[in-house]
Design a protein around this motif. Structure first.
Motif, PDB file in Angstrom:
ATOM      1  N   PHE A 212       0.846  -1.184   0.000  1.00 55.93           N
ATOM      2  CA  PHE A 212       0.000   0.000   0.000  1.00 55.93           C
ATOM      3  C   PHE A 212       0.885   1.239   0.000  1.00 55.93           C
ATOM      4  O   PHE A 212       2.035   1.214   0.433  1.00 55.93           O
ATOM      5  CB  PHE A 212      -0.983   0.012   1.171  1.00 55.93           C
TER       6      PHE A 212
ATOM      7  N   GLY B  36       0.480   5.665   0.441  1.00 59.77           N
ATOM      8  CA  GLY B  36      -0.362   6.808   0.751  1.00 59.77           C
ATOM      9  C   GLY B  36       0.447   7.891   1.420  1.00 59.77           C
ATOM     10  O   GLY B  36       1.657   7.765   1.587  1.00 59.77           O
TER      11      GLY B  36
ATOM     12  N   ASP C  62      -5.354   9.218   0.971  1.00 59.52           N
ATOM     13  CA  ASP C  62      -5.171   8.858  -0.436  1.00 59.52           C
ATOM     14  C   ASP C  62      -4.354   7.576  -0.575  1.00 59.52           C
ATOM     15  O   ASP C  62      -3.285   7.548  -1.177  1.00 59.52           O
ATOM     16  CB  ASP C  62      -4.503  10.004  -1.210  1.00 59.52           C
TER      17      ASP C  62
ATOM     18  N   GLU D 232      -3.579   3.647  -1.638  1.00 59.53           N
ATOM     19  CA  GLU D 232      -3.820   2.653  -2.679  1.00 59.53           C
ATOM     20  C   GLU D 232      -3.269   1.319  -2.200  1.00 59.53           C
ATOM     21  O   GLU D 232      -2.077   1.204  -1.904  1.00 59.53           O
ATOM     22  CB  GLU D 232      -3.141   3.057  -3.988  1.00 59.53           C
TER      23      GLU D 232
ATOM     24  N   ARG E 121      -2.489  -2.559  -3.175  1.00 60.99           N
ATOM     25  CA  ARG E 121      -2.235  -3.267  -4.416  1.00 60.99           C
ATOM     26  C   ARG E 121      -1.958  -4.739  -4.138  1.00 60.99           C
ATOM     27  O   ARG E 121      -1.121  -5.089  -3.324  1.00 60.99           O
ATOM     28  CB  ARG E 121      -1.064  -2.645  -5.156  1.00 60.99           C
TER      29      ARG E 121
ATOM     30  N   ALA F 233      -6.044  -3.109  -7.750  1.00 60.62           N
ATOM     31  CA  ALA F 233      -5.756  -2.017  -6.819  1.00 60.62           C
ATOM     32  C   ALA F 233      -7.068  -1.494  -6.237  1.00 60.62           C
ATOM     33  O   ALA F 233      -8.102  -1.504  -6.891  1.00 60.62           O
ATOM     34  CB  ALA F 233      -5.013  -0.891  -7.528  1.00 60.62           C
TER      35      ALA F 233
ATOM     36  N   LYS G  52      -8.414   1.917  -4.060  1.00 59.84           N
ATOM     37  CA  LYS G  52      -8.061   3.250  -3.578  1.00 59.84           C
ATOM     38  C   LYS G  52      -9.095   3.708  -2.547  1.00 59.84           C
ATOM     39  O   LYS G  52     -10.285   3.559  -2.758  1.00 59.84           O
ATOM     40  CB  LYS G  52      -8.004   4.233  -4.738  1.00 59.84           C
TER      41      LYS G  52
END
Length: 104
Positions: A57, A59, A77, A79, A81, A86, A88
Motif C-alpha cells: 500500500f 499513501g 489517499d 492505494e 495493491r 488495486a 483506492k
C-alpha cells in the motif's frame, strides 16, 4: 495481555450490542457477557494471526502517534495493491500493537 482493539470493529460492536440486549432481557448475566467478550478477543486475535496475505500500500502519512507500545497512523489517499488489482481509499487508520505477552 489481551488487546480489545477488535471490539470497535463492526462485528465487535454488533456482539456488544447483542450481549447488552441479552443482559437487558435477563437472558444472560453480565459475567457471562464479559466471558464471551474475552473469548471474542482471544479468538479474533488467533484467527488474524493465521492470515498470511500480503498487500502493498502507498499513501500520504497524515498523523502518527506512539503511546503505551501502540502505534496509531492515519494515512490519506491510500492505494492497496494485490497485483494486478488495486483499491483506492481516501483515509486509513492503522493501529499496531506489540504482540509479545498478549497470550493471556
Amino acid at each position: 495481555m489481551s488487546y480489545h482493539l477488535y471490539r470497535n470493529t463492526t462485528i465487535g460492536v454488533c456482539l456488544q450490542d447483542t450481549l447488552d440486549e441479552l443482559i437487558d432481557k435477563q437472558l444472560i448475566t453480565p459475567e457471562l457477557a464479559h466471558d464471551i467478550l474475552v473469548q471474542f478477543d482471544k479468538s479474533i486475535n488467533t484467527a488474524l494471526s493465521k492470515v498470511k496475505i500480503k498487500y502493498n500500500f502507498r499513501g500520504s502519512l497524515s498523523t502518527y502517534r506512539f503511546c503505551d507500545n501502540v502505534w496509531t497512523c492515519v494515512l490519506t489517499d491510500v492505494e492497496f495493491r494485490d497485483s494486478p488489482d488495486a483499491l483506492k481509499v481516501s483515509k486509513v487508520k492503522i493501529v499496531a500493537c506489540d504482540a509479545k505477552g498478549s497470550n493471556e
